[in-house]
Design a protein around this motif. Sequence first.
Motif, PDB file in Angstrom:
ATOM      1  N   GLU A   1      -8.671   4.822 -12.822  1.00 13.67           N
ATOM      2  CA  GLU A   1      -9.464   4.779 -11.601  1.00 13.67           C
ATOM      3  C   GLU A   1     -10.545   3.717 -11.707  1.00 13.67           C
ATOM      4  OE1 GLU A   1     -11.775   8.261 -10.789  1.00 13.67           O
ATOM      5  OE2 GLU A   1     -12.072   8.695 -12.918  1.00 13.67           O
TER       6      GLU A   1
ATOM      7  N   LYS B   1       0.818  -1.213   0.000  1.00 14.96           N
ATOM      8  CA  LYS B   1       0.000   0.000   0.000  1.00 14.96           C
ATOM      9  C   LYS B   1       0.849   1.259   0.000  1.00 14.96           C
ATOM     10  CE  LYS B   1      -4.023  -2.144   2.184  1.00 14.96           C
ATOM     11  NZ  LYS B   1      -5.031  -2.070   3.265  1.00 14.96           N
TER      12      LYS B   1
ATOM     13  N   GLN C   1      -7.948  -1.719  -6.429  1.00 18.37           N
ATOM     14  CA  GLN C   1      -8.423  -0.453  -5.908  1.00 18.37           C
ATOM     15  C   GLN C   1      -9.911  -0.518  -5.580  1.00 18.37           C
ATOM     16  OE1 GLN C   1      -5.362   1.897  -8.941  1.00 18.37           O
ATOM     17  NE2 GLN C   1      -7.426   2.683  -8.721  1.00 18.37           N
TER      18      GLN C   1
ATOM     19  N   ASN D   1      -5.160   5.973  -9.707  1.00 20.69           N
ATOM     20  CA  ASN D   1      -3.705   5.941  -9.810  1.00 20.69           C
ATOM     21  C   ASN D   1      -3.272   7.213 -10.524  1.00 20.69           C
ATOM     22  OD1 ASN D   1      -1.032   5.306 -11.138  1.00 20.69           O
ATOM     23  ND2 ASN D   1      -1.324   3.437  -9.965  1.00 20.69           N
TER      24      ASN D   1
ATOM     25  N   CYS E   1     -11.129   5.130  -6.311  1.00 18.20           N
ATOM     26  CA  CYS E   1      -9.702   5.286  -6.041  1.00 18.20           C
ATOM     27  C   CYS E   1      -8.971   5.356  -7.379  1.00 18.20           C
ATOM     28  CB  CYS E   1      -9.191   4.104  -5.220  1.00 18.20           C
ATOM     29  SG  CYS E   1      -7.437   4.190  -4.797  1.00 18.20           S
TER      30      CYS E   1
ATOM     31  N   TYR F   1     -14.558  -3.554  -5.124  1.00 22.40           N
ATOM     32  CA  TYR F   1     -13.108  -3.636  -5.290  1.00 22.40           C
ATOM     33  C   TYR F   1     -12.794  -4.190  -6.678  1.00 22.40           C
ATOM     34  CZ  TYR F   1      -8.233  -4.929  -4.174  1.00 22.40           C
ATOM     35  OH  TYR F   1      -6.857  -5.047  -4.168  1.00 22.40           O
TER      36      TYR F   1
ATOM     37  N   SER G   1      -5.948   8.552  -3.774  1.00 20.18           N
ATOM     38  CA  SER G   1      -5.038   7.503  -4.264  1.00 20.18           C
ATOM     39  C   SER G   1      -4.480   6.653  -3.131  1.00 20.18           C
ATOM     40  CB  SER G   1      -3.872   8.129  -5.037  1.00 20.18           C
ATOM     41  OG  SER G   1      -4.318   8.865  -6.154  1.00 20.18           O
TER      42      SER G   1
ATOM     43  N   LYS H   1      -5.049   2.392  -2.733  1.00 17.51           N
ATOM     44  CA  LYS H   1      -4.728   1.411  -3.774  1.00 17.51           C
ATOM     45  C   LYS H   1      -3.704   0.404  -3.261  1.00 17.51           C
ATOM     46  CE  LYS H   1      -1.239   4.361  -5.938  1.00 17.51           C
ATOM     47  NZ  LYS H   1      -0.671   4.854  -7.182  1.00 17.51           N
TER      48      LYS H   1
END
Length: 322
Positions: free
Chosen positions: A123, A20, A67, A73, A71, A129, A31, A34
């Motif tokens: 994202e 993480k 993610q 990146n 959430c 999830y 972010s 993730k």
Amino acid sequence: MTPQEMDSRIVRYGELQPCKTAFIDAHTPGSNQKENFTIIGGGVSESPDQHVHISIPHGFNIGAAGQPPNCRNSLHSHRTAEVFFVLKGRWRFFWGRHGDAGEVVLEEGDIFNIPTGIFRGFENIGTDYGMIMAILGGDDAGGGVIWAPQVIEDARDHGLILSQKGKLYDSKKGQSLPDGEQPMPLLSDEELKAFPEPTTAEVVPNYVARYWDLVALADRQPARVIGADAKLRDKPGFEVDFITQSTKLDGRQRHDNPAVLMPVRGHWKVTWDGGAATLAPGDTMSVPENTAYGIAPAMTGEAALYRTVGTGDPAGATWKGH
């Protein structure tokens, strides 16, 4: 090869060890939830906390990102290929200096050969999830990640500093840059001009393949997804095939380089001289070079699998300015 020896080259979905704190945006709101996974090869993590499941060089790396909904990146670039396919969920990929040059939404099984040399992010826009599997060109994955300037600035405001050597330091853990070591410099306006801003219309037809299109192509033989003569024509240092229950392969498959098998749907039985193993979606298996093997669905119903094999080509730039 014995079943025990081959078992050491299988990473089960349930055994994946997440990190993480892999990248500079690990504390940045939006972010910070993730999880990054390095399955084969050293990957591009900036953190010593990243666990590597299989360190054997393949000519490419295999990783994953998990993610929760909403959430993302942060915007970054790579010097070599970065390919994602969606294992679970619904994902939006976006690109450009500020992430507004273009975008595409991918569903489960879709694959995206993201061009090198452009800033990209992604994202989870699903309701649960999500997980995407990644193929990165080269054994060293191109020497790391190039971050958009605003990502480095945001991270600094939340306690994370990236050194010029690509190592991450966390002030929340009492860490600081060692004496004499400089922070990663921000790209200048002149340097940023070297990063293209292609539109959605330029990227999607040439770099995205949809799951159901590949199912149709794989009716009688494996669908060539990425390669010199494939649907997504490219030579990033590896080739990718798509295999379904209609294209099960006998035990005469053999390659000069290791092959990586990654199921998308269904259960698959892999056989070789000396043993057999069953793979489920999310599992990753590395078949050694020059090893004859066969793959077939382990039960009835829908089944699909991506296979990646290194080619020895330089894992170079893929953006061709279509």
